[in-house]
Design a protein around this motif. Structure first.
Motif: not given
Length: 241
Positions: A32-36, A29-30, A22-25
């Motif tokens: 830190r990266a400033g995006h999903l 990391a989001s 399953e893909s989850i957020e």
């Protein structure tokens, strides 16, 4: 007669796990990266026979229960299925294929209905109770009786050696039908399967309906000249009784 079924623990036969990714957020990391940012995790989808809407999903390393002070995970609860998932093998439901009920009257529409409602084996059908059994609609009691008859015949052990070998070969050929489908039926598909199963009474002619009713009640065929709709209504009420 040799027992044609694999010995299984029927306490959980109405529960079928399906391990998947399953893909989850990944929240950290989001941020830190400033995006999903998404990550993959292993989960198990738990399917309950006869349930239309309830299939909870758990991480495989989540605790199922604690026993003697030790945490038991969902991966440990269904270790064989989890190993099949890791190996990339098909995940099979436990029990005897529903197609073995063909000689007991199960139709293609009823097979589709059972699978839509997460009922993958004769044993699971046999152990359905209460609301889970009612979810099958008018076919519920008749289907459970088929399962009961099959189990009783198997327990009596009245087949000869040639018949045992034939049934073993038939079971082996049907094992592919025990693969747990990756995608479940939608509520709309379940409703359509129930309707398709129910319309089988409509498709029967009057003589067939009278014979079915007589067999169900043991009181003979309906008297007089009831209409087709009346006979269908009688059959539905008996099926739901």
């Amino acid at each position: 007669m040799t027992d044609l079924s694999v010995l299984i623990d029927t306490r959980e036969i109405t529960i079928t796990p399906l391990f998947r990714y399953e893909s989850i957020e990944d929240i950290n990391a989001s941020e830190r990266a400033g995006h999903l940012v998404k990550k993959m995790r292993q989960v198990v989808e738990v399917r309950f026979a006869g349930s239309k809407n309830y299939s909870p999903v758990f991480p495989v390393d989540a605790m199922w229960k604690r026993e003697n002070g030790k945490e038991i995970t969902f991966a440990e609860r269904w270790a064989d299925q989890y190993r099949a998932f890791l190996d990339g093998s098909n995940q099979e439901a436990a029990g005897t294929p529903l197609e073995m009920l063909k000689n007991y009257g199960i139709s293609d529409a009823n097979l589709s209905l059972c699978r839509a409602l997460r009922i993958y084996s004769i044993e699971a059908l046999f152990h359905l109770e209460s609301d889970a059994l009612k979810s099958l609609g008018m076919a519920g009691n008749a289907l459970k009786e088929m399962a009961r008859s099959y189990m009783a015949a198997r327990d009596r052990g009245n087949a000869n050696v040639d018949e045992v070998e034939r049934l073993k070969a038939e079971l082996a050929a049907l094992k592919a039908s025990m693969i747990v489908p990756a995608k479940e039926a939608s509520p709309a598909q379940i409703d359509a399967a129930i309707e398709a199963s129910d319309t089988e009474f409509q498709a029967m002619d009057d003589d067939a309906l009278k014979d079915w009713i007589a067999g169900k009640t043991g009181a003979g065929r309906p008297r007089g000249n009831p209409s087709h709709e009346t006979l269908v209504s009688m059959a539905r009420e008996l099926s739901n009784a």
